[in-house]
Design an enzyme around this catalytic site. Structure first.
Site, PDB file in Angstrom:
ATOM      1  N   PRO A  48      47.636 113.143  -3.809  1.00 30.33           N
ATOM      2  CA  PRO A  48      46.295 113.664  -4.106  1.00 30.33           C
ATOM      3  C   PRO A  48      46.362 114.890  -5.016  1.00 30.33           C
ATOM      4  O   PRO A  48      47.154 115.794  -4.789  1.00 30.33           O
ATOM      5  CB  PRO A  48      45.732 114.036  -2.735  1.00 30.33           C
ATOM      6  N   GLU A  49      45.555 114.881  -6.056  1.00 31.47           N
ATOM      7  CA  GLU A  49      45.431 116.031  -6.950  1.00 31.47           C
ATOM      8  C   GLU A  49      44.041 116.631  -6.723  1.00 31.47           C
ATOM      9  O   GLU A  49      43.321 116.216  -5.831  1.00 31.47           O
ATOM     10  CB  GLU A  49      45.625 115.595  -8.407  1.00 31.47           C
TER      11      GLU A  49
END
Ligand code: ZN
Length: 281
Positions: A2-3
């Site tokens: 996840p960014e």
């Protein structure tokens, strides 16, 4: 992994679904997730605490309670599930029970995620403590300017990809979005940071914001195991330009995959010209 857009998507969903609830109890099934206190203290501190807000800094979620602040980093595969009655899976490591009978479960196949609990409600003091204090500017912070970037990378031989991934310069960017930003900017990922002029830095900052805004609007990117929640999938993978793609959307030549900054990197070697002498740093 996840960014920023994925974490922002999770934050927005959790904000709607769990803010306002009060913790009745906490079950910790894997203690090493909790970094700065014992699991007994962690549970005791949160019992009876009311969740008043959920914020984000870089890729960290901040659960703001009326008597503590919980910092959560999802790392590679962490996610939150809103569930009540099905049995726990072996990947569910922390369970928050609320007084209304609902549960929030932290699920993490790789167990790399972290939680820090602070016995304060003062957000500023948490921002100034480990691990947040070393973080660079948020991508949407007005202080992120070509001058700021130039000051951080003057004469740097590091690749622009490695600079954009550096969380102490800009917080929240990871491998997917850096590839997209560099393609949109027509900058080769291995270009040394010190070779970029002010106009290129301005373009990079503009494209960071364009790419992240679009990704947030589409609920992030669902890649491999990452899902925003059990019920919401990101749709931005349908709009990726080069990351994991075979053909350049601009010149229709094949997309290349190389290693830059130790990461698998997608680019169009026709549209993103490598500066003379640049190594794949
Ligand atoms: Zn191309």
């Amino acid at each position: 992994m996840p960014e920023l857009p994925e974490v922002e998507t999770v934050r927005a969903i959790l904000e709607k679904r769990v803010v306002g609830k009060t913790v009745r109890d906490v079950l910790i099934r894997y203690e090493k997730i909790i970094k700065n206190t014992s699991s007994e203290e962690f549970a005791a501190r949160l019992k009876g605490a009311k969740l008043t807000d959920i914020s984000r800094r870089g890729k960290y979620l901040l659960f703001i309670f009326d008597k503590a602040i919980l910092l959560s980093h999802l790392r590679m595969e962490g996610k939150y599930l809103l569930a009540a009655d099905n049995p726990y899976s072996k990947h569910e490591h922390v369970v928050f029970f609320f007084t209304d009978g609902s549960e929030l479960r932290y699920h993490d196949m790789r167990k790399f995620g972290t939680m820090h609990l602070f016995e304060t409600t003062d957000l500023i003091s948490v921002m100034e403590s480990e691990p947040l204090k070393k973080m660079g500017l948020e991508p949407f912070d007005d202080r992120l300017t070509p001058d700021y970037l130039a000051g951080k990378i003057a004469n740097s031989k590091r690749s622009v990809k490695s600079i954009l991934l550096d969380q102490t310069i800009i917080s929240g960017l990871g491998n997917i979005y850096v590839d997209e930003v560099l393609f949109l900017s027509r900058i080769h990922p291995a270009a040394p940071g010190g070779t970029l002029d002010r106009a290129s830095l301005k373009l990079l900052i503009e494209n960071v914001r364009i790419v992240l805004n679009k990704a947030i609007a589409y609920g992030g990117t669902t890649v491999k195991s990452f899902q925003a929640t059990d019920e919401v999938s990101g749709r931005f993978q349908n709009y990726l330009m080069v990351h994991t793609k075979a053909e350049c959307p601009s010149c229709h030549r094949p997309v290349s995959k190389i290693r830059v900054a130790g990461r698998g990197t997608y680019l169009c070697e026709h549209c993103q010209i490598k500066p003379a002498g640049a190594d794949y740093l």
